[in-house]
Design a protein around this motif. Structure first.
Motif, short mmCIF file in Angstrom:
data_model
loop_
_atom_site.label_atom_id
_atom_site.label_comp_id
_atom_site.label_asym_id
_atom_site.label_seq_id
_atom_site.Cartn_x
_atom_site.Cartn_y
_atom_site.Cartn_z
N LEU A 47 0.95 -1.31 -0.13
CA LEU A 47 -0.02 0.01 -0.18
C LEU A 47 0.86 1.17 -0.07
O LEU A 47 0.70 2.27 -0.78
CB LEU A 47 -0.79 -0.18 1.21
N VAL A 48 1.90 1.30 0.77
CA VAL A 48 2.93 2.46 0.67
C VAL A 48 3.34 2.63 -0.76
O VAL A 48 3.28 3.77 -1.16
CB VAL A 48 4.04 2.09 1.84
N LEU A 49 3.80 1.42 -1.50
CA LEU A 49 4.24 1.65 -2.52
C LEU A 49 3.19 2.33 -3.62
O LEU A 49 3.50 3.09 -4.66
CB LEU A 49 4.86 0.38 -3.20
N ARG A 50 1.92 1.82 -3.46
CA ARG A 50 0.73 2.16 -4.35
C ARG A 50 0.77 3.76 -4.30
O ARG A 50 0.27 4.35 -5.13
CB ARG A 50 -0.57 1.44 -3.93
N TYR A 51 0.70 4.22 -3.07
CA TYR A 51 0.44 5.68 -2.80
C TYR A 51 1.84 6.45 -3.19
O TYR A 51 1.57 7.67 -3.66
CB TYR A 51 0.59 5.84 -1.12
N PHE A 52 2.92 6.03 -3.02
CA PHE A 52 4.15 6.56 -3.34
C PHE A 52 5.16 6.31 -4.42
O PHE A 52 5.96 7.14 -4.58
CB PHE A 52 4.73 7.15 -2.06
N GLY A 53 4.84 5.13 -4.84
CA GLY A 53 5.66 4.62 -6.22
C GLY A 53 6.85 4.14 -5.87
O GLY A 53 7.28 3.03 -6.29
N SER A 54 7.70 4.67 -4.65
CA SER A 54 9.10 4.24 -4.53
C SER A 54 9.47 4.98 -3.18
O SER A 54 8.87 5.69 -2.52
CB SER A 54 10.09 4.81 -5.55
N LYS A 55 10.54 4.27 -2.67
CA LYS A 55 11.23 4.90 -1.43
C LYS A 55 11.34 6.52 -1.49
O LYS A 55 11.23 7.28 -0.85
CB LYS A 55 12.48 4.24 -0.82
N ILE A 56 12.18 6.78 -2.74
CA ILE A 56 12.47 8.16 -3.02
C ILE A 56 11.02 8.98 -3.21
O ILE A 56 10.94 10.15 -2.74
CB ILE A 56 13.57 8.32 -4.33
N GLY A 57 9.95 8.30 -3.73
CA GLY A 57 8.87 9.09 -3.77
C GLY A 57 8.17 9.34 -2.44
O GLY A 57 7.69 10.40 -2.35
N LEU A 58 8.48 8.42 -1.88
CA LEU A 58 7.93 8.54 -0.41
C LEU A 58 8.61 9.75 0.37
O LEU A 58 8.16 10.50 1.27
CB LEU A 58 8.10 7.19 0.54
N PHE A 59 10.00 9.53 0.29
CA PHE A 59 10.84 10.59 0.97
C PHE A 59 10.32 12.06 0.50
O PHE A 59 10.28 12.72 1.38
CB PHE A 59 12.29 10.25 0.58
N GLU A 60 10.15 12.25 -0.81
CA GLU A 60 10.01 13.40 -1.28
C GLU A 60 8.61 14.02 -0.84
O GLU A 60 8.01 14.94 -0.19
CB GLU A 60 9.62 13.34 -2.90
N ALA A 61 7.49 13.14 -0.68
CA ALA A 61 6.18 13.41 -0.36
C ALA A 61 6.28 13.68 1.28
O ALA A 61 5.69 14.74 1.83
CB ALA A 61 5.31 12.14 -0.37
N ALA A 62 7.01 12.89 2.00
CA ALA A 62 7.26 13.16 3.56
C ALA A 62 7.98 14.67 3.84
O ALA A 62 7.55 15.39 4.55
CB ALA A 62 8.07 12.10 4.13
N LEU A 63 9.06 14.88 3.05
CA LEU A 63 9.72 16.18 3.06
C LEU A 63 8.81 17.33 2.80
O LEU A 63 8.94 18.25 3.51
CB LEU A 63 10.81 16.01 2.26
N ARG A 64 8.09 16.99 1.62
CA ARG A 64 7.11 18.38 1.12
C ARG A 64 6.28 18.46 2.63
O ARG A 64 5.79 19.60 2.80
CB ARG A 64 6.51 17.85 0.06
N ASP A 65 5.65 17.45 2.81
CA ASP A 65 4.68 17.55 3.91
C ASP A 65 5.07 18.00 5.27
O ASP A 65 4.32 18.96 5.92
CB ASP A 65 3.92 16.12 4.01
N ALA A 66 6.47 17.89 5.56
CA ALA A 66 7.05 18.32 6.67
C ALA A 66 7.50 19.65 6.58
O ALA A 66 7.40 20.50 7.57
CB ALA A 66 8.34 17.37 6.99
N MET A 67 7.43 20.47 5.52
CA MET A 67 8.13 21.64 5.23
C MET A 67 6.91 22.47 5.27
O MET A 67 6.31 22.58 4.30
CB MET A 67 9.05 21.74 4.11
#
Length: 188
Positions: A47-67
């Motif tokens: 499910l994580v991969l379905r939402y974000f595609g990859s680890k780097i995609g998850l990292f970018e989404a998390a970083l954008r959400d945190a900033m």
């Protein structure tokens, strides 16, 4: 029936992002795995991969959400400077992006992405807020101070310092940020 599914989807995405921010800011990009984030979020790695595609995609989404630069940096800047140390010491969410960036430096792809996102969401808008021909440079100076402050005060807490010493360090940080916000000419 479609509406509840959407709310569940949004809640799941939020849980995954919260777990990712926590993992990336405590163990770093290279030591954080999709399975770990999924476990922290109470979901599956699929499910994580379905939402974000990859680890780097998850990292970018998390970083954008945190900033949350736009929410945090509001005029007057002198009040911002005086409250910044307290916010960085007491609000765990405020430190996430800085720790995520600092701890991504060991992985080239993550470091490049962090630099790009940080420039877009922090350096450029803060530089514009600071104004002048050196606004972006001063935004970077302030960011360097903040990342160092957060790293030593939160991620690598130096326990040899008592409350009074910690208060003096916070005062120094505030003065340093004020000096960046309102630089003095060499003759001052």
């Amino acid at each position: 029936m479609t509406q509840p599914k959407k709310r569940d989807s949004e809640a799941t995405r939020a849980r995954i992002l919260a777990a990712a921010k926590r993992a990336f800011s405590t163990t770093g990009y290279s030591h954080t795995g999709i399975r770990e984030v999924a476990s922290l979020a109470g979901t599956s790695s699929t499910l994580v991969l379905r939402y974000f595609g990859s680890k780097i995609g998850l990292f970018e989404a998390a970083l954008r959400d945190a900033m949350r630069t736009a929410e945090i940096l509001q005029p007057p800047l002198t009040e911002f400077a005086t409250s910044l140390a307290d916010v960085l010491r007491t609000d765990p969410g405020a430190t996430d992006p800085m720790l995520m960036i600092a701890m991504a430096s060991g992985e080239r792809e993550a470091a490049e992405l962090a630099a790009r996102v940080f420039t877009e969401l922090t350096i450029i808008p803060v530089g514009e807020t600071l104004g002048g021909p050196d606004g972006k440079e001063r935004a970077l100076q302030m960011s360097i101070l903040a990342i160092g402050f957060v790293f030593f005060m939160k991620h690598l807490p130096l326990t040899v310092f008592g409350k009074q010493e910690t208060a003096r360090i916070c005062d120094w940080f505030t003065r340093s940020v004020l000096d960046v916000i309102e630089p003095h000419s060499p003759g001052d």
